[in-house]
Design a protein around this motif. Structure first.
Motif: not given
Length: 351
Positions: A166-169, A252-260, A304-310
């Motif tokens: 559950v990702i906060k708004r 989870a929030e880092a993954l949602q935003m596509g942050k390393k 690293e240049k790329e980050a996982l984004h979910i």
């Protein structure tokens, strides 16, 4: 239906998730809220009817839970008194987010209690497991806030009724940028330990959010700030990457935003080691602690240049509907027969 929603307030994840779930519960039932525990920096945005001390975990300064202080504040007579005095019998259902007072009160008084937590998910047999076993840690997860039935949240749907976070708004709707700095939230480490470790990377700007200071200050390339929800969110949404504990919501929030993302599981906290296994399952780098032998892993991560984004789907309202539907069924076998149990597709007749 009269519902008690019981929330664990040790750490920020439970409260952040509750702020998203409560509006949907208020639409569908008569709702009261119980909050127990300590050390949350995020405030609950809704009125609380019951506040209890419960059983919390106290963060130390060496990378883990301070077991001495934790056990010292677990006053058994006080805890038993809180269990006995909580009027769970006045409710048709108790929804429990890893909250011990209400869970044990329901167990003793035979009141329906459904878990709705991350802990419910990590206990699933298909969820990633830590490399080393921890019998004491496993016992805590099972018996700290016991519920026979529930739904869980994890990085992936590892089994029946396990959903993605559950990702906060504020995070889901945030405009993200990369201003070049790195955000750090490791509350179980002292400022001194963090500064000594991160200072090795002299060309990196670190914004460290600390539970151990009340004033902002700078030490070399490290900016240390007291924990503030607004300032942390600003730093987090504009960072190049984040180093944090192996909790659940912040990764989870880092993954949602596509942050390393790089995680450091807290010592003596078995759940975090299970979460670290889940992060590794996604390809997220994990280091055991902040010893010098791990400096090269952090250096490689910085390069690293790329980050996982979910992009996690927003299923909060449907999950609330599922939990309320489950309350009408007395056991898991009956739930399966009624078609209540299903995976993330949410295609049952209750939707």
């Amino acid at each position: 239906m009269k519902v008690l929603y019981a929330i664990q307030a040790t750490g920020n994840g439970h409260v952040s998730r509750a702020n998203e779930i409560i509006p949907f519960l208020e639409k569908k039932c008569e709702l009261d809220i119980l909050l127990s525990g300590t050390q949350a920096d995020v405030g609950l945005n809704y009125p609380v009817k019951f506040k209890r001390k419960g059983l919390g975990f106290i963060f130390g300064k060496k990378g883990g839970v301070d077991m001495y202080k934790t056990f010292k504040q677990m006053q058994s007579k006080k805890f038993l008194s809180e269990i006995k005095s909580l009027p769970v019998e006045e409710y048709d259902l108790v929804i429990n987010d890893f909250e011990p007072v209400s869970a044990w009160a329901c167990k003793l008084k035979n009141i329906p209690c459904i878990g709705m937590s991350h802990q419910w998910a990590v206990l699933n047999k298909n969820a990633p497991k830590a490399t080393s076993k921890d019998l004491f840690g496993s016992m805590i997860l099972k018996y700290y806030a016991p519920c026979k039935t529930g739904v869980g949240f994890h990085f992936k749907s590892y089994g029946e009724n396990i959903f993605t976070p559950v990702i906060k708004r504020e995070i889901r709707n945030a405009t993200t940028k990369n201003l070049g700095h790195y955000t750090v939230y490791l509350p179980a480490y002292s400022d001194k330990k963090l500064i000594n470790f991160l200072s090795f990377f002299k060309n990196t700007e670190w914004q460290i959010f600390s539970k151990h200071t009340k004033k902002s200050y700078t030490a070399g390339n490290c900016k240390i700030k007291p924990v503030s929800t607004a300032e942390f969110t600003e730093s987090f949404t504009t960072c190049a990457g984040i180093i944090c504990g192996a909790g659940f919501e912040t990764p989870a929030e880092a993954l949602q935003m596509g942050k390393k993302l790089l995680v450091v599981p807290m010592a003596h906290q078995y759940e975090q080691h299970l979460n670290a296994a889940g992060a590794q399952d996604l390809g997220i780098p994990v280091i055991k602690n902040l010893k010098k032998k791990h400096l090269h892993k952090v250096e490689n991560w910085l390069k690293e240049k790329e980050a996982l984004h979910i992009n996690f789907p927003d299923e909060t309202e449907k999950i609330v509907e599922l939990v309320l539907a489950m309350s009408a069924v007395k056991n898991i076998k009956a739930a399966r027969k009624e078609g209540i149990f299903f995976n993330n597709s949410l295609v049952a007749r209750w939707v």
